[in-house]
Design an enzyme around this catalytic site. Structure first.
Site, short mmCIF file in Angstrom:
data_model
loop_
_atom_site.label_atom_id
_atom_site.label_comp_id
_atom_site.label_asym_id
_atom_site.label_seq_id
_atom_site.Cartn_x
_atom_site.Cartn_y
_atom_site.Cartn_z
N ARG A 1 -1.38 54.24 -43.10
CA ARG A 1 -0.28 54.71 -43.95
C ARG A 1 -0.91 55.02 -45.30
O ARG A 1 -1.45 54.12 -45.96
CB ARG A 1 0.81 53.65 -44.08
CG ARG A 1 1.81 53.95 -45.17
CD ARG A 1 3.05 53.09 -45.12
NE ARG A 1 3.93 53.51 -44.05
CZ ARG A 1 5.23 53.20 -43.98
NH1 ARG A 1 5.79 52.46 -44.90
NH2 ARG A 1 5.96 53.63 -42.97
N GLN B 1 8.02 57.90 -36.83
CA GLN B 1 9.45 57.86 -37.12
C GLN B 1 10.18 58.93 -36.30
O GLN B 1 11.20 58.65 -35.67
CB GLN B 1 9.68 58.08 -38.61
CG GLN B 1 11.15 58.04 -39.00
CD GLN B 1 11.75 56.65 -38.86
OE1 GLN B 1 11.24 55.69 -39.41
NE2 GLN B 1 12.84 56.54 -38.11
N ASP C 1 17.51 60.30 -45.93
CA ASP C 1 16.40 59.42 -46.32
C ASP C 1 16.52 59.26 -47.84
O ASP C 1 17.25 60.01 -48.51
CB ASP C 1 15.07 60.08 -45.91
CG ASP C 1 13.84 59.22 -46.23
OD1 ASP C 1 14.01 58.01 -46.50
OD2 ASP C 1 12.72 59.77 -46.20
N ARG D 1 11.63 52.19 -33.17
CA ARG D 1 10.29 52.39 -33.75
C ARG D 1 9.24 51.66 -32.91
O ARG D 1 8.14 52.16 -32.69
CB ARG D 1 10.27 51.88 -35.20
CG ARG D 1 11.04 52.74 -36.21
CD ARG D 1 10.40 54.12 -36.35
NE ARG D 1 8.98 54.01 -36.59
CZ ARG D 1 8.42 53.81 -37.79
NH1 ARG D 1 9.18 53.76 -38.87
NH2 ARG D 1 7.11 53.72 -37.92
N1 CP Z 1 11.09 53.81 -41.64
C1 CP Z 1 9.94 53.25 -42.06
O1 CP Z 1 8.84 53.78 -41.90
O2 CP Z 1 10.11 52.03 -42.65
P1 CP Z 1 8.95 51.22 -43.39
O3 CP Z 1 8.56 52.00 -44.61
O4 CP Z 1 9.60 49.89 -43.74
O5 CP Z 1 7.80 51.05 -42.46
N1 NVA Z 2 10.37 59.35 -47.27
C1 NVA Z 2 10.21 57.91 -47.36
C2 NVA Z 2 10.17 57.34 -45.98
C3 NVA Z 2 10.06 55.85 -45.92
C4 NVA Z 2 10.01 55.34 -44.52
C5 NVA Z 2 8.92 57.59 -48.11
O1 NVA Z 2 7.91 58.28 -47.91
O2 NVA Z 2 8.94 56.67 -48.92
#
Ligand code: CP
Ligand code: NVA
Length: 298
Positions: A94, A124, A215, A283
């Site tokens: 990430r 996601q 979102d 998920r």
């Molecule tokens: N939806 C999602 O990716 O949640 P997190 O940021 O908590 O992993």
């Molecule tokens: N668009 C949001 C998604 C979180 C799961 C972000 O990148 O923070």
């Protein structure tokens, strides 16, 4: 070597195969193996769903914060990737810049999975189409259905638009002026086969749609823009009035975390048409399906 950096790294039939694997018994494809999970940003769902998916496949998940390895500080992304690949069957990451997962994929000896970048959130999107397949009677029943995304043109919107088209769905994107997806991103969604409508009118986007998705207005890394964005996104809250414009059986989806009172009202999030909790659970199932598929197609 196959990697999953965005949904369109897969073909539509490969997406279908992952969705089928998500509902199949878990094979022990990671028995005695590990998966490194690197997080430059916070996470509830992604970390927990990935760790549990790895466990269910017989493997050992190893979560790593960037400061623990000094990503591009203590040593380069490439050197970290090559080292982790010596111990682990797969690497998840990430990251802020999408280029980091691309750099990993270039040098990695094992599959790299994007667990969210500034550009994309493919795990996601796989869970999202799985949730809609559950709701509407199977993957085959997604064809010609419509999903509307109302809010920020972000990583989640891009991946969802691509995944939707790969499952035969239409995608409508409603964003305030200046907060839409880039032209290359829109082109990428269309190239995935998506019937795409772009508008700045949430009511137009959701009219008769089978699902509405939103979102946060300020994604991770954009928190300092929250006040400006709150003003820019006025009128983009998914509320009961907007929900009333959906098809009669239309549902509400959100990747979470949610900011109640901003992009969605508490009443919609907690309402009878909200599917956010099964979506969050999915998920883990979708992640497991994706990991099995990657292990079988290295
Ligand atoms: N939806 C999602 O990716 O949640 P997190 O940021 O908590 O992993
Ligand atoms: N668009 C949001 C998604 C979180 C799961 C972000 O990148 O923070």
């Amino acid at each position: 070597m196959r990697h999953l950096l965005e949904v369109d790294d897969l073909s539509p039939s490969e997406v279908r195969a992952i969705l089928d694997l998500s509902r199949a018994p878990a094979p022990a494809v990671l028995a005695g193996r590990g998966m490194a999970l690197l997080f430059e940003k916070p996470s509830v769902r992604t970390r927990n769903s990935m760790e549990m998916a790895v466990v269910q496949l017989g493997g050992h998940p190893l979560t790593i914060r960037p400061d623990e390895v000094g990503l591009d500080v203590r040593e380069t992304v490439e050197d970290v990737t090559r080292t982790l690949g010596a111990y682990h069957a797969m690497i998840g990451a990430r990251v802020f810049e999408h280029s980091k997962v691309e750099r990993m994929a270039v040098c990695s000896a094992v599959p790299v999975v994007n667990m969210l970048s500034d550009d994309a959130h493919p795990l996601q999107a796989l869970a999202d189409v799985l949730t809609m397949a559950d709701e509407f009677g199977g993957v085959d029943e997604l064809a010609d259905r419509t999903i509307a995304f109302v809010g920020d043109g972000n990583n989640v919107a891009r991946s969802l638009g691509i995944a939707a088209g790969m499952c035969g769905m239409r995608f409508r994107l409603a964003t305030p002026p200046g907060y839409g997806l880039s032209e290359p991103d829109l082109a990428r969604i269309v190239a995935a086969g998506t019937d795409l409508v772009v508008t700045d009118d949430p009511a137009e986007a959701v009219a008769g749609a089978d699902a509405v998705y939103t979102d946060v207005w300020a994604s991770m890394g954009h928190e300092d823009e929250a006040d400006t964005r709150r003003r820019a996104f006025d009128g983009f809250t998914v509320d009961d009035e907007l929900m009333a414009r959906l098809a009669p059986e239309g549902i509400f989806l959100h990747c979470l975390p949610a900011h109640r009172g901003e992009e969605v009202t508490d009443a919609v999030l907690e309402g009878s048409r909200s599917r956010v909790w099964p979506q969050a659970e999915n998920r883990m199932h979708a992640a497991r399906g994706a990991l099995v598929w990657l292990m079988e197609h290295r």
